[in-house]
Scaffold this motif. Sequence first.
Motif, short mmCIF file in Angstrom:
data_model
loop_
_atom_site.label_atom_id
_atom_site.label_comp_id
_atom_site.label_asym_id
_atom_site.label_seq_id
_atom_site.Cartn_x
_atom_site.Cartn_y
_atom_site.Cartn_z
N TYR A 74 0.87 -1.40 -0.45
CA TYR A 74 0.23 0.41 0.46
C TYR A 74 1.46 1.69 0.44
O TYR A 74 0.53 1.98 -1.16
CB TYR A 74 -1.43 -0.37 1.14
CG TYR A 74 -2.07 0.91 1.06
CD1 TYR A 74 -2.69 1.82 0.42
CD2 TYR A 74 -2.02 2.08 2.16
CE1 TYR A 74 -3.41 2.90 0.51
CE2 TYR A 74 -2.05 3.20 2.40
CZ TYR A 74 -3.32 3.08 2.01
OH TYR A 74 -3.96 4.28 1.50
N TYR A 75 1.72 1.22 0.65
CA TYR A 75 2.65 2.18 0.60
C TYR A 75 3.19 2.82 -0.51
O TYR A 75 4.43 3.76 -1.10
CB TYR A 75 3.78 2.43 1.85
CG TYR A 75 3.14 2.07 3.34
CD1 TYR A 75 2.69 2.94 3.36
CD2 TYR A 75 3.35 1.14 4.65
CE1 TYR A 75 1.90 3.08 4.92
CE2 TYR A 75 3.25 1.01 5.61
CZ TYR A 75 1.72 1.89 5.67
OH TYR A 75 1.32 2.10 7.22
N LYS A 76 3.92 1.56 -0.51
CA LYS A 76 4.66 1.66 -2.20
C LYS A 76 3.36 1.86 -3.70
O LYS A 76 4.26 3.35 -4.21
CB LYS A 76 5.01 -0.10 -2.86
CG LYS A 76 5.59 0.21 -3.95
CD LYS A 76 5.99 -1.72 -4.57
CE LYS A 76 6.69 -1.24 -5.91
NZ LYS A 76 6.59 -2.42 -6.54
N LEU A 77 2.36 1.73 -3.44
CA LEU A 77 1.15 2.76 -4.07
C LEU A 77 0.89 3.51 -3.81
O LEU A 77 1.34 4.76 -4.79
CB LEU A 77 0.25 1.65 -3.73
CG LEU A 77 -1.24 2.76 -4.41
CD1 LEU A 77 -1.27 2.19 -6.10
CD2 LEU A 77 -2.78 1.78 -3.98
N GLN A 78 0.70 4.00 -2.90
CA GLN A 78 1.42 6.21 -1.91
C GLN A 78 1.89 6.17 -3.22
O GLN A 78 1.89 7.98 -3.46
CB GLN A 78 0.92 6.20 -0.78
CG GLN A 78 -0.25 6.30 -0.21
CD GLN A 78 0.07 6.20 1.25
OE1 GLN A 78 0.13 7.33 1.75
NE2 GLN A 78 -0.69 5.73 1.87
N GLN A 79 3.80 5.93 -2.96
CA GLN A 79 4.32 6.57 -3.30
C GLN A 79 4.67 6.85 -4.93
O GLN A 79 5.13 7.46 -5.24
CB GLN A 79 5.83 5.62 -2.91
CG GLN A 79 7.12 6.59 -3.03
CD GLN A 79 8.32 5.87 -1.69
OE1 GLN A 79 8.55 5.14 -1.39
NE2 GLN A 79 9.11 6.38 -1.64
N GLU A 80 4.31 5.38 -5.51
CA GLU A 80 4.63 5.10 -6.97
C GLU A 80 3.25 6.27 -7.48
O GLU A 80 3.23 7.61 -8.17
CB GLU A 80 3.61 4.18 -7.67
CG GLU A 80 4.69 3.46 -8.16
CD GLU A 80 4.45 1.93 -8.38
OE1 GLU A 80 3.55 2.20 -9.04
OE2 GLU A 80 4.38 1.45 -7.61
N LEU A 81 2.04 6.25 -7.09
CA LEU A 81 1.24 7.79 -7.26
C LEU A 81 1.80 9.04 -7.58
O LEU A 81 1.51 10.20 -7.96
CB LEU A 81 -0.30 7.34 -6.72
CG LEU A 81 -1.17 6.65 -6.61
CD1 LEU A 81 -2.31 6.13 -5.60
CD2 LEU A 81 -1.50 6.63 -7.85
N ALA A 97 -4.36 -9.82 2.88
CA ALA A 97 -4.34 -9.29 2.13
C ALA A 97 -4.92 -7.63 2.36
O ALA A 97 -5.18 -6.64 1.25
CB ALA A 97 -5.62 -10.08 0.50
N GLU A 98 -4.65 -7.00 3.25
CA GLU A 98 -4.80 -5.85 3.53
C GLU A 98 -4.56 -4.30 2.59
O GLU A 98 -4.68 -3.85 2.46
CB GLU A 98 -4.35 -5.27 5.39
CG GLU A 98 -4.80 -3.70 5.62
CD GLU A 98 -4.15 -3.78 6.68
OE1 GLU A 98 -3.63 -4.98 7.63
OE2 GLU A 98 -4.68 -2.52 7.81
N GLY A 99 -3.32 -4.75 2.25
CA GLY A 99 -2.63 -3.45 1.40
C GLY A 99 -2.74 -3.55 0.41
O GLY A 99 -2.98 -2.87 -0.28
#
Lengths: 134, 81
Positions: free
Chosen positions: A20-27, B45-47
């Motif tokens: 999730y943090y990676k997705l945030q950073q990519e965005l 699968a939370e992320g």
Amino acid sequence: MTEGAPQNVSTEPSKSMQEYYKLQQELLVMVLILSGIAFVSVWLVYGLNIALNYLLGACTGVVYLKVLARNVERVGTDGSKRVGSSQLALFVALIILATQLNQLHILPIFLGFLTYKASLIVYMLRSLMPSDPS
Amino acid sequence: MDPLVAAASVLAAALAIGLASLGPGIGQGNASAQAVEGIARQPEAEGKIRGTLLLTLAFMESLTIYGLVIALVLLFANPFK
């Protein structure tokens, strides 16, 4: 011995949340890249004043996305299923500011704000592409 | 400003923001509720679930933003005055 205590309690984010943090950073990186490209293009075509208006909107869009991501991260952690709507206050403040100040223009600010959406669309299109096997 | 135009603008702003937040509000509520349920069932699968929720909410909230822009322009920078 503490019976019933969770076995793997740690303050570090889990592996799943790293995604999730990676997705945030990519965005975030994509919004910044698109904003930079659009800022230069607007500067060349419409002049610095309009370009700075665009940049103001784009910066607010970045903050909006960060606040939205933080709110999504909080969903379910404090017992509520609601997503906070504090990010909308940012946008309302920006548009009111744009309408009240003579130096600011509504349209470039609004389009600058929407840069975050362009980055989301680019991210979605990229995720639809087949991934590199290597 | 003509009082009729002012009244119509305020009414139109109220309708714009009201109607524009109705659909996305219901959609966001459903999406986040389902996401929380999904995280409770599959914490591993939370992320991925939160990432999808972020993208979905960003797309849905832009519909509210369109209505908000119309309402704010009608209230603060009315082109018909």
